[in-house]
Design a protein around this motif. Structure first.
Motif, mmCIF file in Angstrom:
data_model
loop_
_atom_site.group_PDB
_atom_site.id
_atom_site.type_symbol
_atom_site.label_atom_id
_atom_site.label_comp_id
_atom_site.label_asym_id
_atom_site.label_seq_id
_atom_site.Cartn_x
_atom_site.Cartn_y
_atom_site.Cartn_z
ATOM 1 N N LEU A 267 0.827 -1.205 0.000
ATOM 2 C CA LEU A 267 0.000 0.000 0.000
ATOM 3 C C LEU A 267 0.863 1.258 0.000
ATOM 4 O O LEU A 267 0.657 2.178 -0.797
ATOM 5 C CB LEU A 267 -0.917 -0.003 1.227
ATOM 6 N N LYS A 268 1.884 1.280 0.880
ATOM 7 C CA LYS A 268 2.760 2.447 0.949
ATOM 8 C C LYS A 268 3.557 2.602 -0.348
ATOM 9 O O LYS A 268 3.743 3.717 -0.848
ATOM 10 C CB LYS A 268 3.699 2.329 2.152
ATOM 11 N N ALA A 269 4.032 1.486 -0.880
ATOM 12 C CA ALA A 269 4.797 1.530 -2.124
ATOM 13 C C ALA A 269 3.952 2.120 -3.250
ATOM 14 O O ALA A 269 4.435 2.899 -4.074
ATOM 15 C CB ALA A 269 5.286 0.134 -2.496
ATOM 16 N N GLU A 317 -11.454 -6.195 1.702
ATOM 17 C CA GLU A 317 -10.224 -5.858 0.979
ATOM 18 C C GLU A 317 -10.225 -4.395 0.560
ATOM 19 O O GLU A 317 -11.273 -3.831 0.243
ATOM 20 C CB GLU A 317 -10.085 -6.749 -0.267
ATOM 21 N N LEU A 318 -9.018 -3.807 0.548
ATOM 22 C CA LEU A 318 -8.827 -2.450 0.035
ATOM 23 C C LEU A 318 -7.931 -2.526 -1.198
ATOM 24 O O LEU A 318 -6.870 -3.134 -1.162
ATOM 25 C CB LEU A 318 -8.149 -1.555 1.084
ATOM 26 N N SER A 319 -8.373 -1.924 -2.287
ATOM 27 C CA SER A 319 -7.573 -1.883 -3.515
ATOM 28 C C SER A 319 -7.261 -0.421 -3.818
ATOM 29 O O SER A 319 -8.126 0.315 -4.291
ATOM 30 C CB SER A 319 -8.337 -2.505 -4.682
ATOM 31 N N LYS A 321 -6.073 3.108 -5.383
ATOM 32 C CA LYS A 321 -5.881 3.807 -6.643
ATOM 33 C C LYS A 321 -5.295 5.174 -6.284
ATOM 34 O O LYS A 321 -5.437 5.637 -5.152
ATOM 35 C CB LYS A 321 -7.200 3.995 -7.405
ATOM 36 N N SER A 322 -4.635 5.806 -7.241
ATOM 37 C CA SER A 322 -4.013 7.093 -6.924
ATOM 38 C C SER A 322 -5.055 8.165 -6.619
ATOM 39 O O SER A 322 -4.754 9.146 -5.946
ATOM 40 C CB SER A 322 -3.117 7.559 -8.071
ATOM 41 N N ASP A 323 -6.274 7.995 -7.092
ATOM 42 C CA ASP A 323 -7.328 8.984 -6.844
ATOM 43 C C ASP A 323 -8.436 8.441 -5.959
ATOM 44 O O ASP A 323 -9.513 9.013 -5.884
ATOM 45 C CB ASP A 323 -7.927 9.476 -8.163
ATOM 46 N N GLY A 324 -8.178 7.352 -5.268
ATOM 47 C CA GLY A 324 -9.206 6.801 -4.394
ATOM 48 C C GLY A 324 -8.892 5.381 -3.964
ATOM 49 O O GLY A 324 -7.766 4.915 -4.096
ATOM 50 N N VAL A 325 -9.921 4.700 -3.467
ATOM 51 C CA VAL A 325 -9.735 3.330 -3.007
ATOM 52 C C VAL A 325 -11.008 2.526 -3.286
ATOM 53 O O VAL A 325 -12.129 3.021 -3.126
ATOM 54 C CB VAL A 325 -9.385 3.291 -1.502
ATOM 55 N N GLU A 326 -10.800 1.301 -3.740
ATOM 56 C CA GLU A 326 -11.907 0.381 -3.955
ATOM 57 C C GLU A 326 -12.052 -0.468 -2.696
ATOM 58 O O GLU A 326 -11.076 -1.026 -2.195
ATOM 59 C CB GLU A 326 -11.604 -0.499 -5.170
ATOM 60 N N ILE A 327 -13.250 -0.572 -2.197
ATOM 61 C CA ILE A 327 -13.497 -1.306 -0.956
ATOM 62 C C ILE A 327 -14.398 -2.499 -1.253
ATOM 63 O O ILE A 327 -15.557 -2.326 -1.651
ATOM 64 C CB ILE A 327 -14.141 -0.392 0.112
ATOM 65 N N ASP A 328 -13.840 -3.671 -1.072
ATOM 66 C CA ASP A 328 -14.601 -4.901 -1.278
ATOM 67 C C ASP A 328 -15.206 -5.302 0.063
ATOM 68 O O ASP A 328 -14.507 -5.382 1.075
ATOM 69 C CB ASP A 328 -13.673 -6.013 -1.785
ATOM 70 N N LYS A 329 -16.513 -5.538 0.075
ATOM 71 C CA LYS A 329 -17.176 -5.886 1.332
ATOM 72 C C LYS A 329 -18.033 -7.132 1.157
ATOM 73 O O LYS A 329 -18.183 -7.656 0.057
ATOM 74 C CB LYS A 329 -18.008 -4.711 1.851
#
Length: 358
Positions: A267-269, A317-319, A321-329
């Motif tokens: 995530l940090k990378a 899960e968190l995926s 993106k440079s402009d946000g985050v996709e959240i799988d629930k």
């Protein structure tokens, strides 16, 4: 001369016509000089020895093999400087070598500067290899500078480049390891102070260092609570707020993971990269725009048209993106939250809160 400086080389065989006309291969003259240097102590070699070679081959070594003669001098000078020190014997031998090779002072100065630059740089880099430059090392470097009569401009150039390269490499390794602890930050400042250099980096590196400093704080220190302008439960505390986000539903999802897991280093990378990897909003269905909050229990979204929330135990899960985050629930519809800023901060705080609740 020492065998480990010059090596004896076999002579070139005469060609058919050279044998026919009883001529010696001219190139053997410089080979014989090399073998002379390889076989006898330097102080035992005289101008007469060189003259004898020239007469036998009918050549003028100074004119026809000037570059080879300069190379002999450069090889010996480099050998003398293997430990960075020129003693009286070295100076005597170098002067004797210059005379028997008939090298003018301009050539010697040029060679001294050329070899000296390499040697000075090597010992300068060694001197600052621990990020410090102590008085003893400075005295040693000053002696090399004086012995080789290096121009001050060249010395300053090597010093500035070596110092800048050292701090640059140190900081790049910090970024590569994704850890900017207070101790590391102090060490960077101590290096800069000891080497007397300014901590000025490219915009990209400066941004990465600022991010790593924030990441360290979020990972290793307790989260700070903030006041909110929304009503939350009595048992809730708010840790993060960001305005102007967009809430989307993901149109299709791949197979969902069985439990929450996030590689924090990955995530940090991702967020340390300078290249933009924005999401493809064609894969999402726009729901609403509004403000986003993180409490110790859930994500809260207050939109213009509707309010939404996701409890932490539902997140799988968190995926990023440079402009946000996709959240799988757990439910069928996963979401994508688009940010204008603070995406990485949101993800790190969210990950920490989720793990605190597990």
């Amino acid at each position: 001369m020492r065998q480990d400086i010059f090596q004896v080389v076999p002579l070139v065989k005469a060609s058919f016509f050279q044998k026919l006309f009883k001529q010696l291969p001219t190139e053997n003259s410089i080979i014989e000089l090399n073998n002379l240097l390889a076989s006898y102590p330097l102080e035992k070699i005289s101008n007469e020895n060189i003259y004898e070679i020239e007469q036998r081959y009918q050549v003028n070594l100074e004119k026809e093999f000037k570059l080879n003669l300069e190379e002999f001098y450069a090889v010996y000078l480099n050998y003398c400087l293997r430990d960075g020190i020129l003693n009286d014997s070295d100076f005597d031998n170098l002067n004797h070598l210059r005379l028997i090779l008939s090298l003018n002072m301009d050539s010697v100065v040029k060679l001294s500067h050329k070899i000296g630059e390499l040697v000075y740089r090597k010992f300068f880099e060694k001197a600052i290899s621990n990020g410090r430059l102590i008085r003893r090392e400075e005295d040693f470097l000053e002696k090399i500078e004086k012995d080789l009569q290096l121009p001050k401009a060249l010395v300053n150039k090597i010093s500035n480049e070596s110092k800048r390269n050292f701090i640059q490499n140190y900081v790049e390794n910090v970024i590569k390891n994704q850890e900017l602890s207070p101790d590391k930050e102090r060490e960077i400042n101590n290096i800069a102070e000891s080497l007397n250099i300014d901590l000025t980096f490219s915009k990209e590196i400066t941004t990465q260092l600022e991010k790593l400093k924030l990441y360290w704080t979020l990972e290793h220190f307790p989260l700070s609570t903030i006041s909110t302008d929304i009503v939350i439960q009595k048992s809730e505390k708010c840790y993060f707020k960001v305005d102007s986000v967009k809430w989307y539903e993901v149109k299709s999802s791949l197979q969902k993971p069985s439990h929450y897991n996030l590689n924090i280093k990955a995530l940090k990378a991702f967020y340390l990269k300078s290249t933009s990897q924005k999401s493809n909003t064609c894969n999402y269905k726009y729901i609403d725009s509004g403000n986003l909050y993180l409490t110790n229990k859930r994500i809260i979204f207050t939109g213009r048209n509707k309010d939404l929330n996701i409890r932490f135990e539902k997140i799988l899960e968190l995926s990023p993106k440079s402009d946000g985050v996709e959240i799988d629930k757990e439910t069928i519809k996963s979401v994508f939250i688009q940010f204008t800023n603070k995406t990485d901060e949101f993800c790190l705080i969210l990950d920490k809160l989720i793990k605190m609740n597990h």
